[in-house]
Design an enzyme around this catalytic site. Structure first.
Site, mmCIF file in Angstrom:
data_model
loop_
_atom_site.group_PDB
_atom_site.id
_atom_site.type_symbol
_atom_site.label_atom_id
_atom_site.label_comp_id
_atom_site.label_asym_id
_atom_site.label_seq_id
_atom_site.Cartn_x
_atom_site.Cartn_y
_atom_site.Cartn_z
ATOM 1 N N LYS A 198 15.250 -16.585 2.903
ATOM 2 C CA LYS A 198 14.513 -15.988 3.038
ATOM 3 C C LYS A 198 13.440 -15.489 4.731
ATOM 4 O O LYS A 198 12.758 -16.352 4.890
ATOM 5 C CB LYS A 198 13.416 -14.801 1.707
ATOM 6 C CG LYS A 198 12.113 -13.890 2.431
ATOM 7 C CD LYS A 198 10.758 -13.637 1.504
ATOM 8 C CE LYS A 198 10.243 -13.334 2.136
ATOM 9 N NZ LYS A 198 8.943 -12.653 0.131
ATOM 10 N N ASP A 248 5.389 -17.093 -3.448
ATOM 11 C CA ASP A 248 6.215 -17.511 -2.326
ATOM 12 C C ASP A 248 5.157 -18.327 -1.860
ATOM 13 O O ASP A 248 4.060 -18.171 -1.609
ATOM 14 C CB ASP A 248 6.322 -16.285 -1.290
ATOM 15 C CG ASP A 248 7.050 -14.917 -1.524
ATOM 16 O OD1 ASP A 248 7.090 -15.232 -2.654
ATOM 17 O OD2 ASP A 248 7.498 -15.246 -0.239
ATOM 18 N N LYS A 284 12.498 -19.714 3.450
ATOM 19 C CA LYS A 284 11.693 -18.837 3.716
ATOM 20 C C LYS A 284 10.931 -19.418 4.910
ATOM 21 O O LYS A 284 10.402 -20.421 5.269
ATOM 22 C CB LYS A 284 11.101 -18.389 3.233
ATOM 23 C CG LYS A 284 9.922 -17.260 3.758
ATOM 24 C CD LYS A 284 9.020 -17.052 2.496
ATOM 25 C CE LYS A 284 7.764 -15.327 3.744
ATOM 26 N NZ LYS A 284 7.416 -14.700 2.822
#
Length: 312
Positions: free
Chosen positions: A248, A149, A212
């Site tokens: 996400k 991430d 995300k």
């Protein structure tokens, strides 16, 4: 919406034309649609399935400076067996932690199929040189991380240095090897929904496997209007390229009610193909507890005490 990215990434000018040529976001309309979808009622039989789906899509997260190997082992134990009284309870998709704790999680989750995700690239600020960021990624992957991430350089993006942000995403993607890449936009710092759409496209063009919302360290984080705009970007990118990019939301999703709202938004915006952990994750630390409590209530007809779930 017909959008072509052919030749758009070959120069800063081409990239700017692509991003500034995206249709503008009607903020009032986006907020109204998100509110409408978020207020939809869900039948009891559907709610049980949605709760199980939400559990299976969680990236169970701890990202505190005081994290210890013991805390990570405890989180992994919870992921392995979310409900000791019910073996039918699904497991979360992944554990999300700092890179130095990846070996602990890899050892604790071996053989479970639960992924290990590591935050990287000078998380959460993103303020480091590119070589440092790439070393951060390579170290986590070498330790066994299945997923990375990363955070984009919001300063570069807001300054209009789109090429620099794209290059960084592409180089991080290359450093990931076989690990999947989630690109964090930190939408609370992007100021406008137009910027959220542009940053989403920039990340997807750069090779993101997921886009995300947030690090969870700033507010606002995963709001429904932001989620709507990012899902629309993923839908339109798929229409333009044939490539599905996952989504996400992370930060502020704490209750089963919150999770169901987000799942309805996914269903209505990109369709059921995205309602799978391979294309949808929820970044959360406390959400799992509420989902387990709600799940037990639907089975027994009554709420269990808070000591039914472990502290996390």
């Amino acid at each position: 919406m017909a959008i072509s990215i052919d030749g758009a990434t070959g120069s800063e000018a081409g990239l700017r034309r692509l991003l500034t040529g995206l249709p503008g976001v009607d903020q009032v309309g986006a907020e109204a649609r998100a509110a409408t979808l978020g207020s939809r009622s869900v039948k009891a039989d559907s709610k049980k399935a949605l709760i199980d789906l939400a559990i299976s899509c969680i990236d169970l997260t701890t990202l505190e400076g005081a994290d210890t190997p013991g805390k990570v082992r405890g989180l992994c134990a919870k992921a392995r067996v979310p409900d000791p009284d019910d073996p039918s309870c699904p497991r979360p998709a992944a554990i999300c932690i700092y890179g130095d704790l990846v070996p602990v999680a890899v050892d604790a989750l071996r053989g479970t199929g639960i992924h290990v995700a590591a935050v990287a690239t000078a998380f959460p600020s993103g303020r480091a040189s590119l070589p440092v960021k790439l070393a951060d990624v390579e170290d986590a992957v070498a330790a066994g991380a299945d997923e990375i991430d990363m955070v984009i350089d919001r300063g570069a993006f807001l300054a209009g240095r789109y090429g620099a942000v794209l290059d960084e995403v592409q180089q991080v993607k290359a450093a990931c090897g076989d690990a999947h890449l989630k690109v964090i936009l930190e939408t609370g710092e992007l100021a406008t929904l137009d910027n959220v759409r542009r940053a989403s496209w920039l990340a997807m063009v750069g090779g993101a496997d997921f886009i995300k919302t947030s690090t969870g360290k700033t507010n606002p984080a995963a709001t429904l209007p932001v989620a709507l705009v990012m899902l629309e970007a993923a839908r339109d990118f798929f229409a333009a390229t044939g490539t599905r990019v996952g989504f996400k939301p992370a930060g502020g999703i704490r209750t089963a009610k919150d999770a169901v709202k987000h799942l309805v938004l996914v269903h209505e915006t990109v369709g059921d193909d995205w309602l799978d952990p391979s294309l949808y994750r929820i970044g959360a630390s406390t959400l799992l507890n509420d989902l387990l409590l709600q799940r037990r209530k639907m089975q027994t007809g009554r709420y269990s005490g808070r000591d039914y779930v472990t502290v996390s």
